[in-house]
Every structure is written in structure tokens, then in C-alpha cells.
Scaffold this motif. Structure first.
Motif, PDB file in Angstrom:
ATOM      1  N   ALA A  43     -16.424  20.655 -48.063  1.00  0.00           N
ATOM      2  CA  ALA A  43     -15.177  20.107 -47.542  1.00  0.00           C
ATOM      3  C   ALA A  43     -15.451  18.996 -46.539  1.00  0.00           C
ATOM      4  CB  ALA A  43     -14.341  21.222 -46.905  1.00  0.00           C
TER       5      ALA A  43
ATOM      6  N   ARG B 192      -8.259  26.062 -51.003  1.00  0.00           N
ATOM      7  CA  ARG B 192      -7.396  25.010 -50.476  1.00  0.00           C
ATOM      8  C   ARG B 192      -7.245  25.148 -48.960  1.00  0.00           C
ATOM      9  NH1 ARG B 192      -5.084  25.642 -55.682  1.00  0.00           N
ATOM     10  NH2 ARG B 192      -4.671  23.637 -56.728  1.00  0.00           N
TER      11      ARG B 192
ATOM     12  N   VAL C 119     -10.229  23.831 -47.117  1.00  0.00           N
ATOM     13  CA  VAL C 119     -10.195  22.375 -46.976  1.00  0.00           C
ATOM     14  C   VAL C 119      -9.296  21.975 -45.814  1.00  0.00           C
ATOM     15  CG1 VAL C 119      -9.524  20.207 -48.078  1.00  0.00           C
ATOM     16  CG2 VAL C 119     -10.733  21.953 -49.402  1.00  0.00           C
TER      17      VAL C 119
ATOM     18  N   ALA D 239      -7.363  15.564 -45.433  1.00  0.00           N
ATOM     19  CA  ALA D 239      -7.485  16.800 -46.200  1.00  0.00           C
ATOM     20  C   ALA D 239      -6.293  16.978 -47.136  1.00  0.00           C
ATOM     21  CB  ALA D 239      -7.596  17.991 -45.251  1.00  0.00           C
TER      22      ALA D 239
ATOM     23  N   LEU E 178      -6.541  17.089 -51.300  1.00  0.00           N
ATOM     24  CA  LEU E 178      -5.979  18.137 -52.142  1.00  0.00           C
ATOM     25  C   LEU E 178      -4.977  17.569 -53.141  1.00  0.00           C
ATOM     26  CD1 LEU E 178      -5.505  20.993 -49.521  1.00  0.00           C
ATOM     27  CD2 LEU E 178      -7.182  20.901 -51.372  1.00  0.00           C
TER      28      LEU E 178
ATOM     29  N   ALA F 178     -14.122  21.769 -52.356  1.00  0.00           N
ATOM     30  CA  ALA F 178     -13.532  20.432 -52.382  1.00  0.00           C
ATOM     31  C   ALA F 178     -14.292  19.472 -53.279  1.00  0.00           C
ATOM     32  CB  ALA F 178     -13.470  19.871 -50.959  1.00  0.00           C
TER      33      ALA F 178
END
Length: 345
Positions: free
Chosen positions: A75, A170, A173, A186, A190, A320
Motif C-alpha cells: 500500500a 481496502r 489501503v 488512497a 482504490l 494494493a
């Protein structure tokens, strides 16, 4: 060496518990983001993040980040922050313990490989001290209270929200983004990942509406993954549906998977069966077994065979960087099995 518990996580790929993340700063800030609990203006430091061992305040933008566990390094790198030290990953990593999607991203950006921490079950405290971190990210890890306390004496440490090895990818991240002062980046990252998944779904309409069951026959234990598992989530994002038989047969031994006896495999029905295996020999042994041959998906050939430590690591759970690294092969395998269902109908 990766701990036995983490190895089981790679099999079970648990994905649970929504993070509670809060941010604090000066001035009038926008309202909290409902997905993360973080202020939309959380790029301003100090930032406070809640986790299983309390809360951690990061006083200023970190410049010397150490990652521990799974996914935090990915990430950070995806958000253009290369840690000064990353964990050795034996499952899916190369001889140096570096995962392929990390190596490729560093090469792509021209960044140097960070220090790879020793292959150890517990945090290597001496080596972490030597890295002189101002932030330690252990958002998806198995550290305990004592280890957290020791790490916190080295630098502000962000642990998992409630259960070890169980942070939704998720949310990992978004938490790393908050810790690095990169919440907006971030969110954009996503969004880009979700767009790529949506594009694959559009390119493969044959997946829409097909029921899917996902399994792994490993060392005499037969795992079945529930809809909360990240591997299944991929398939559902692509338009597939969870097999009704999975819900009917599921036990409560875990939120994300359950185990079955081989005598019951004929009851696990679905349009498509996804079978994971570390090696092709392992996969061949399962699919040719008497128990597997009782399954209608195996007999008809509607099996997506997903083999290899690198590929399995990329989705168990995804990160990620890895979530799109294995996406093409993942979708191709699903589409091939779905096509056999259509051909037989």
C-alpha cells in the motif's frame, strides 16, 4: 519464516472487521469519510488511528517507514512511499523474500529495493531499530500486545483493528493512506482498481450470473471459501454469484471459510468450481481423486484451476499492488470454465 498462523491465513484468506480510523488536525475540516472514519482533511498532521491495542498518533509526515506483516508495504509503495524496510515473504516471494509485484513496481519507478527484514516469525526488533523508522505499519499482521509495546518504543506503530491477520484489503489501503497523509491518493487508488475490475466484468459477460464455489484441498483438509473471502469477492465483483450450496453447507468455524469431509463433496454444487493449489501436482492429485470425481463441475470440466504460490499470494488476501497483478490470469481462468458451462447447456 512466516508463522504457522499466517500460513493458515493464506489458506483461509480471512477478511474481517471494519477499521475505526480517526484523524485530528487544526482548522475547519470536512466531515468524516463514512468508509474509513477519517477526516477528509486528514493529510494534516497529527493523525490518530485506532486499532486493537488502543490508538496511535503520528505527529508529522513520516519519512522513514517500516512495514511489517502483509500488504502494508504494498500500500505504501502504491502511494509512492517506499519503506526503508519491508518483511521477508517466503510464500510467493523470490529468493530474497520480495514479492513479484513489489519488485516490478520498484523497477518501474526506478526506486531502490528497501532493506528486507530477516525471515522471522516475530518482528526483528534489532533490525527495525537499525532502520531508524518514524512510523511502523503493521496493519495486517499478527503482532501481540507485548510486541506492539516494544515496537511503539521504537516509533509510532499502527496495528490491526481487532483481529490478527484479518484487515480488509481496502481498509488497509485507506489506513496506510491516512498514516502517510495520503488519504485522497488512497481513495483515488482504490477507485482505479475498482474501475479495472469493472472493465474486466464488462469484457466477460459470460461470467454474469454464473454460480461459483471456491475450494482448496490442502494437506488432507478441504477448504471451502465463503462470500466474505477476498477470492470470492473478486468473482462477485465480476458478476458471478455465490453458489447456494456454499451457504447451505457452511459451518460457523470461520467467517470466511469452512471445511468439509471428502464424503460430502458431491453436495457442493455450482456452475463453476475454482480450485486453488500451490503446485500442479497438488492440483492434479485432487482433481483425479475419487472424492473430486463425485463433483459435477469436475466431471464436466467447469473448473478454473488456479495454481502457483505467486498467484495465490496475490489474492490471499489481495493488496494494493497484487490485486491487479493477477487479475488477467484470474479472469481468464474463470471465463474458460464459464464457457464450458455455456457449451454444455
Amino acid at each position: 519464516m512466516i508463522s504457522k498462523k499466517f500460513t493458515r491465513v493464506l489458506l483461509a484468506a480471512p477478511l474481517a472487521l471494519i477499521l475505526g480510523v480517526t484523524a485530528c488536525g487544526s482548522g475547519d475540516e470536512p466531515t468524516d469519510d463514512p468508509a474509513t472514519g477519517a477526516s477528509a482533511g486528514s493529510a494534516a498532521f497529527p493523525v490518530t488511528i485506532e486499532h486493537a491495542f488502543g490508538e496511535t498518533t503520528i505527529p508529522q509526515t513520516p519519512t522513514q517507514v517500516v512495514a511489517w506483516g502483509w500488504g502494508s508495504a504494498d500500500a505504501a509503495i502504491a502511494l509512492d512511499v517506499v519503506p526503508v524496510a519491508i518483511p521477508f515473504q517466503s510464500y510467493g516471494g523470490d529468493a530474497n523474500g520480495v514479492l513479484p509485484w513489489i519488485a516490478e513496481k520498484l523497477e518501474e519507478t526506478g526506486a531502490e529495493l528497501p532493506t528486507v527484514l530477516p525471515d522471522a516469525q516475530e518482528p526483528p526488533f534489532d533490525e527495525i531499530v537499525a532502520a531508524e523508522p518514524d512510523l511502523i505499519l503493521a496493519v495486517y499482521s499478527g503482532i501481540d500486545q507485548e510486541q506492539y509495546d516494544l515496537l511503539s518504543q521504537i516509533a509510532p506503530t499502527v496495528a490491526y483493528p481487532g483481529e490478527a491477520w484479518a484487515t480488509p484489503w481496502r481498509d488497509l489501503v485507506t489506513t496506510v493512506g491516512t498514516a502517510l497523509g495520503k488519504s485522497a491518493e488512497a481513495t483515488a487508488l482504490l477507485g482505479d482498481i475498482d474501475a479495472q475490475i469493472a472493465q474486466k466484468a464488462e469484457e466477460h459477460p459470460e461470467l454474469a450470473g454464473k454460480s461459483v464455489a471456491m475450494v482448496w484441498d490442502s494437506a488432507g483438509t478441504f477448504y471451502v471459501y465463503k462470500e466474505a473471502d477476498p477470492r470470492v469477492e473478486f468473482a462477485l465483483d465480476l458478476g458471478m454469484e455465490g453458489a447456494a450450496s456454499v451457504n447451505e453447507l457452511a459451518t460457523d468455524e470461520s467467517t470466511f471459510y469452512f471445511t468439509m469431509s471428502y464424503e460430502q463433496l458431491d453436495k457442493l454444487t455450482s456452475d463453476v468450481l475454482v480450485s486453488f493449489a500451490t503446485t500442479q501436482d497438488e492440483q492434479d492429485a485432487f482433481l483425479s481423486s475419487q472424492a473430486a470425481q463425485t463433483m459435477p463441475q469436475v466431471r464436466s470440466g467447469a473448473v478454473a484451476s488456479l495454481v502457483g504460490a505467486e498467484f495465490i499470494a496475490s489474492v490471499s488476501p489481495p493488496t494494493a499492488l497484487s490485486v491487479t497483478w493477477g487479475l488477467d490470469d484470474y479472469v481468464a481462468a474463470l471465463a474458460e470454465a464459464a464457457a464450458k458451462v455455456d457449451a454444455a447447456s
